[in-house]
Design an enzyme around this catalytic site. Structure first.
Site, PDB file in Angstrom:
ATOM      1  N   ARG A  98      -8.524   2.804  18.007  1.00  0.00           N
ATOM      2  CA  ARG A  98      -8.017   4.137  18.368  1.00  0.00           C
ATOM      3  C   ARG A  98      -8.728   4.771  19.553  1.00  0.00           C
ATOM      4  O   ARG A  98      -8.152   5.584  20.262  1.00  0.00           O
ATOM      5  CB  ARG A  98      -8.129   5.091  17.172  1.00  0.00           C
ATOM      6  CG  ARG A  98      -7.077   4.866  16.125  1.00  0.00           C
ATOM      7  CD  ARG A  98      -7.076   6.035  15.176  1.00  0.00           C
ATOM      8  NE  ARG A  98      -6.329   5.705  13.981  1.00  0.00           N
ATOM      9  CZ  ARG A  98      -6.736   5.993  12.747  1.00  0.00           C
ATOM     10  NH1 ARG A  98      -7.872   6.642  12.556  1.00  0.00           N
ATOM     11  NH2 ARG A  98      -5.996   5.656  11.727  1.00  0.00           N
TER      12      ARG A  98
ATOM     13  N   CYS B  11      -4.310  10.289   9.507  1.00  0.00           N
ATOM     14  CA  CYS B  11      -3.327  11.143   8.817  1.00  0.00           C
ATOM     15  C   CYS B  11      -3.721  12.622   8.780  1.00  0.00           C
ATOM     16  O   CYS B  11      -2.898  13.471   8.443  1.00  0.00           O
ATOM     17  CB  CYS B  11      -3.077  10.635   7.402  1.00  0.00           C
ATOM     18  SG  CYS B  11      -4.584  10.354   6.477  1.00  0.00           S
TER      19      CYS B  11
ATOM     20  N   HIS C 217      -2.450  16.453   2.701  1.00  0.00           N
ATOM     21  CA  HIS C 217      -3.692  16.884   3.361  1.00  0.00           C
ATOM     22  C   HIS C 217      -3.469  18.290   3.934  1.00  0.00           C
ATOM     23  O   HIS C 217      -2.373  18.608   4.421  1.00  0.00           O
ATOM     24  CB  HIS C 217      -4.036  15.958   4.528  1.00  0.00           C
ATOM     25  CG  HIS C 217      -4.686  14.657   4.120  1.00  0.00           C
ATOM     26  ND1 HIS C 217      -4.837  14.254   2.825  1.00  0.00           N
ATOM     27  CD2 HIS C 217      -5.242  13.665   4.898  1.00  0.00           C
ATOM     28  CE1 HIS C 217      -5.454  13.070   2.797  1.00  0.00           C
ATOM     29  NE2 HIS C 217      -5.703  12.690   4.047  1.00  0.00           N
TER      30      HIS C 217
ATOM     31  N   SER D 197      -5.086  10.216  -1.896  1.00  0.00           N
ATOM     32  CA  SER D 197      -4.229   9.131  -1.406  1.00  0.00           C
ATOM     33  C   SER D 197      -4.591   8.732   0.023  1.00  0.00           C
ATOM     34  O   SER D 197      -4.216   7.648   0.471  1.00  0.00           O
ATOM     35  CB  SER D 197      -2.749   9.518  -1.491  1.00  0.00           C
ATOM     36  OG  SER D 197      -2.537  10.750  -0.846  1.00  0.00           O
ATOM     37  N   GLY D 198      -5.340   9.592   0.721  1.00  0.00           N
ATOM     38  CA  GLY D 198      -5.845   9.205   2.045  1.00  0.00           C
ATOM     39  C   GLY D 198      -6.767   8.002   1.945  1.00  0.00           C
ATOM     40  O   GLY D 198      -6.994   7.282   2.915  1.00  0.00           O
TER      41      GLY D 198
ATOM     42  N   VAL E 192       1.092   3.604   2.245  1.00  0.00           N
ATOM     43  CA  VAL E 192       1.742   3.804   3.545  1.00  0.00           C
ATOM     44  C   VAL E 192       2.815   2.743   3.757  1.00  0.00           C
ATOM     45  O   VAL E 192       3.943   3.042   4.169  1.00  0.00           O
ATOM     46  CB  VAL E 192       0.693   3.780   4.681  1.00  0.00           C
ATOM     47  CG1 VAL E 192       1.368   3.891   6.040  1.00  0.00           C
ATOM     48  CG2 VAL E 192      -0.318   4.903   4.491  1.00  0.00           C
TER      49      VAL E 192
ATOM     50  N   GLY F 214       0.834  -1.209   0.000  1.00  0.00           N
ATOM     51  CA  GLY F 214       0.000   0.000   0.000  1.00  0.00           C
ATOM     52  C   GLY F 214       0.867   1.257   0.000  1.00  0.00           C
ATOM     53  O   GLY F 214       2.091   1.186   0.139  1.00  0.00           O
TER      54      GLY F 214
ATOM     55  N   GLN G 289      -8.684  17.068   2.051  1.00  0.00           N
ATOM     56  CA  GLN G 289      -7.917  15.820   2.110  1.00  0.00           C
ATOM     57  C   GLN G 289      -7.747  15.185   0.727  1.00  0.00           C
ATOM     58  O   GLN G 289      -8.713  14.983  -0.009  1.00  0.00           O
ATOM     59  CB  GLN G 289      -8.604  14.839   3.057  1.00  0.00           C
ATOM     60  CG  GLN G 289      -8.825  15.441   4.447  1.00  0.00           C
ATOM     61  CD  GLN G 289      -9.189  14.384   5.487  1.00  0.00           C
ATOM     62  OE1 GLN G 289      -8.673  13.273   5.468  1.00  0.00           O
ATOM     63  NE2 GLN G 289     -10.068  14.736   6.406  1.00  0.00           N
TER      64      GLN G 289
HETATM   65  C1  2RA Z   1      -8.598   9.882   4.595  1.00  0.00           C
HETATM   66  N1  2RA Z   1      -7.851  10.851   6.681  1.00  0.00           N
HETATM   67  O1  2RA Z   1      -7.872  10.677   4.008  1.00  0.00           O
HETATM   68  C2  2RA Z   1      -8.508   9.726   6.066  1.00  0.00           C
HETATM   69  C3  2RA Z   1      -7.893   8.415   6.467  1.00  0.00           C
HETATM   70  N2  2RA Z   1      -6.755   8.041   5.738  1.00  0.00           N
HETATM   71  O2  2RA Z   1      -9.432   9.192   4.013  1.00  0.00           O
END
Ligand code: 2RA
Length: 329
Positions: free
Chosen positions: A95, A124, A236, A154-155, A14, A12, A151
């Site tokens: 979490r 993230c 982001h 890629s998140g 990450v 992935g 955001q």
């Molecule tokens: C997103 N922050 O970008 C969230 C989790 N990766 O979808």
């Protein structure tokens, strides 16, 4: 000494960055890579054989790093814990579990205890915000925080990037392919919807931002957030309005940020594109609104800070504290 590390989710976005960061510290880590199926992966001229995770013998490892989503983490982490490994989980699975520490390196890593076998790192978008808000919280107390996030795709992983590229190209060529990977078409669009929407109109991402920040910063002040997906491949960003308990000095705040871990104060501001590949969090557009209120722009590489960097930093912290294999065996 070399610590034996299993990285699950190695292919992935990450996972690849975790491999890159760990390769920079080859003396410390001996890495085995796992994913859903067998493949070969080349990272910085080093070939990794990636094995299917069901072949992993977790008893072989000191650390198991899960760069995986909630479903995969849920499926495999119990097995790694049973084998006695220390586990760092990137997913949101535990979490908010009070028995599992939620760690942002440089902010609350001192709360990690010898007996913690499983540790989560935060979202993230949350980790960079925690790095920036922590000094304000310590110095003046937080009264309220309003956050609007922008955001990148890629998140949502490799598939999010592919969907954005495909939809953008198809719109440029006059077609209108929708991959349906995001709730609405993402090419040349912005979508105020990340995760699932509940009956009150709040998204699961907005809830994560609020709850994870409150937990990490140990505050119960109101945190209002808006999570928006933008057609940017990486990076982001957040616009943040902070109301403090006490009147503040902007100079003192800037000085605290310049000493804070992972924070870089920008003269003006940085964009998502400029932050790609950077391990720091940029804070810019710093504006004094009232004696108690300020607004800032926060920007970072979401595949690094709040992702690969946090995983590797936590493993390093555990290793430096002599917390390799769990004593619970
Ligand atoms: C997103 N922050 O970008 C969230 C989790 N990766 O979808």
């Amino acid at each position: 000494p070399k610590y034996k590390v299993a990285l699950i989710g190695a292919t992935g976005l990450v996972g690849r960055n975790v491999l890159k960061l760990m390769m920079a510290d080859k003396e410390q880590w001996e890495i085995s890579a796992f994913a859903s199926k067998f493949s070969n992966l080349v990272i910085d001229d080093h070939l990794f054989n990636v094995y299917p995770v069901d072949c992993a013998n977790f008893f072989d490892f000191d650390f198991c790093l899960f760069a995986t989503d909630e479903e995969v983490s849920k499926l495999w982490i119990e097995k790694a814990l049973h084998a006695g490994a220390r586990v760092v989980d990137s997913s949101s699975w535990r979490r908010l579990d009070p028995f599992v520490p939620l760690i942002v390196p440089g902010v609350n890593h001192n709360t990690l205890k010898e007996e913690d076998q499983l540790c989560s790192h935060s979202n993230c978008i949350v980790s960079p915000l925690a790095c920036v808000l922590n000094p304000l919280c310590t110095m003046y107390g937080l009264k309220s925080v309003h956050i609007s996030t922008y955001q990148s795709v890629s998140g949502a992983g490799n598939k999010g990037v592919e969907a954005c590229v495909l939809e953008t190209q198809s719109k440029l060529s006059g077609e209108h392919v929708n991959t349906y990977y995001f709730p609405k078409s993402i090419g040349f669009n912005v979508i105020p919807h990340i995760g699932t929407l509940n009956e009150d109109g709040q998204s699961s991402e907005e809830e994560k931002i609020q709850k994870e920040l409150q937990r990490i910063l140990k505050v119960d002040c109101p945190i209002f957030s808006f999570a928006v997906r933008v057609p940017v491949l990486k990076g982001h960003a957040s616009a943040v309005w902070v109301e403090l308990e006490r009147a503040y000095s902007l100079q003192d705040i800037k000085s605290a940020w310049s000493h804070a871990s992972h924070v870089e104060v920008s003269q003006d501001y940085k964009t998502s594109e400029e932050m790609q590949g950077q391990v720091v969090v940029s804070v810019g557009r710093i504006r004094q609104l009232t004696p108690y209120c300020l607004s800032v722009w926060v920007c970072s590489d979401n595949t690094l800070r709040g992702a690969a960097c946090d995983m590797v930093d936590i493993a390093k912290i555990m290793a430096n504290q002599g917390m390799q294999k769990s004593l619970k065996l």
